[in-house]
Design an enzyme around this catalytic site. Sequence first.
Site, PDB file in Angstrom:
ATOM      1  N   GLU A 208      27.497  36.955  71.375  1.00 20.08           N
ATOM      2  CA  GLU A 208      26.750  36.425  72.510  1.00 20.08           C
ATOM      3  C   GLU A 208      27.558  35.252  73.064  1.00 20.08           C
ATOM      4  O   GLU A 208      27.698  34.241  72.389  1.00 20.08           O
ATOM      5  CB  GLU A 208      25.383  35.907  72.055  1.00 20.08           C
ATOM      6  CG  GLU A 208      24.444  36.961  71.542  1.00 20.08           C
ATOM      7  CD  GLU A 208      23.113  36.335  71.124  1.00 20.08           C
ATOM      8  OE1 GLU A 208      22.074  36.746  71.649  1.00 20.08           O
ATOM      9  OE2 GLU A 208      23.111  35.430  70.267  1.00 20.08           O
TER      10      GLU A 208
ATOM     11  N   ASP B 285      26.243  35.938  66.515  1.00 17.85           N
ATOM     12  CA  ASP B 285      25.108  35.331  67.192  1.00 17.85           C
ATOM     13  C   ASP B 285      25.548  34.007  67.834  1.00 17.85           C
ATOM     14  O   ASP B 285      26.293  33.234  67.229  1.00 17.85           O
ATOM     15  CB  ASP B 285      24.014  35.074  66.145  1.00 17.85           C
ATOM     16  CG  ASP B 285      22.722  34.611  66.772  1.00 17.85           C
ATOM     17  OD1 ASP B 285      22.093  35.418  67.473  1.00 17.85           O
ATOM     18  OD2 ASP B 285      22.343  33.440  66.562  1.00 17.85           O
TER      19      ASP B 285
END
Length: 643
Positions: free
Chosen positions: A366, A335
């Site tokens: 990400e 993340d």
Amino acid sequence: MKTAKEWEELYSDDDFKKKVYTGDDLGAICDGGGTSIKLWSPVAEKVEINFYKDGELGTRRYWSQPMELDYQTGVWSVYVRESLHGMYYDFAVTIDGVTNLTGDPYARAAGINGARSMVIDMRKVNPEDWWQDKAPAPTAETVIDELHVKEFSWDPRGGWSEEARGKYLAFTHNDTTLDNKGELPTGLTYLKNLGITHVQLMPIYDYGSVDENDDTQFNWGYDPVNYNVPEGSYSSDPHHGEVRVRELKQAIQALHQNGFRVIMDVVYNHTWNLDHAFQKTMPYYYYRTWEDGSLSNGSGCGNDVASERPMVHKYIVDSVLYWAREYHIDGFRFDLMGLLDVDLMNDIRAKLDDKYGKGEKLMYGEPWAADKTATTIDLAHKGNIGKLDTNIGMFCDDTRDLIKGSAGDKKATGFVNGAPRTERRLLDAVKAWRVNGSPIKTPGQIINYVSAHDNQTLWDKLSETTPDETQRMRQYRLAVAIYMTCQGRPFMLSGSTFCRTKDGDDNSHNAPIELNRLDWGAISDNTGLYRYYQGLIELRKMLPGLTDKSGTAHEDIYNEWAAADMVGYMVDNTDSDDSCTSPWTDLIIVYNRNPNEQEFDLGEDEWERLADDYDTYRWKAPEKFSGKYKVAGTGWVMFGARK
Ligand code: CA
């Protein structure tokens, strides 16, 4: 108490920097004969350990004793000559004269809401035959489905027993059907028949936003408390620390047995808040701060973890390796990877490769952050993809937004819903953007998707621009076909195969489970869409020209052309050694986003029609075409030539 700035100065001091620990035994280690517990905190003046028979805060202490400091490393330790398996504990840490109670940052098990840590002897907890658990072998293509444990099985129509609904144990059932009628499979069988290869589980570490005492609460779980402990609310009994551990392992075991590899969503970039073992054992060591002492907030969640500090780096590496080893996790989705440093990511990659073989464990993330972060170190964002190992991938927002419009702007359009001047760029997307000196090393680094848990679902997004449902469905099918025929790794939000909707909500992280749950009732109205995905996935697996993850894959795309609203290209579908394992040596793929049919020329040769917007299983009994061919409005087509 020192200020954040004063702590920062202390940690920058050369003498302090020597106080690191390289051992692999932080936390509680219980080998049957004895129990060792170690905590790294060179700044503490005193540490006492408290033991409890109960994991609930407020219950009576069983005994406590001081821990001993090793001045050189800053590690406090205690050794007890008996197995303390099942015993709960916490630390009373005194820093600058102030004593705080805290759980163990290295806790491997914990009581309710993760407040007290628990000593665990895994041999007493592992499910039956766990030692034999093995992931299915990696396949040439990865097709990833993003799942949330509670969303997956909460809908009563999904057919799970009352006890399993919303829990880890739901994954141990592979015989569920819609309304328990025995006709339409739900759950694992639904996914298996779809052809996906990987399940990416949204946060399964212990997070803080759901009270584990209250089954009605819901959250995605991007708010870490105990990084190395499974979340309790998905277990049948969050009060007993060993239950969540065993049940998560049972879920992983069942996923493996059903043919899926398991990817874990890891959120090392921030913690739920500063009421955390990180802060209570080492104030401001684990977090980035600005010059004025304020907390860095590039995560948008209140704090940023300082991944560049040596013992934070070690913590994150240890944690990833722990999940891989102890829970047999096959891949990691980072993340806000754009907040973690490049060196950390490459180090994790190297250590996983060293233990499990090159690229065996998937790694991607990400490649962005929500805001600026307080460090000057190289970060693992999109701009630094060239500095990351070949086997570290990133979610491709360029392809996502190009196909259906910017995720950040609800009304924005993309190729399928009419955005101007998108045709040429689509040809770059097909090659996983490996054009014009791009630093992207291989298509394996590109995760292609048109929906994920963040932002609107594909159906909701298209509804913003396309009120007519028939036309919207055509755009939906075209969007899916495009990203499924791009080089890279296809990824989807669970439920995309039944037009998942969250009523337009673009951030449902704390919306009720009734909105977030997978609506299994919707599968009966969407059997056509399911079959469409299924055919595309099955076909893709037969097309090495599209699934090639090597650095020369983009050279297999040739004869690209773009016209108004229409794009086409050919694919060299032979293998890298010029042999051909696929039935087809070459492909022609054409996308037409114009609502009216458009014509293109196949030339004199005969081509087999393999798939189009109407049917992705045409390759089972292909018809042959040559010369002019009309592509349906908001449609597409794929042709193949046999050897
Ligand atoms: Ca929790």
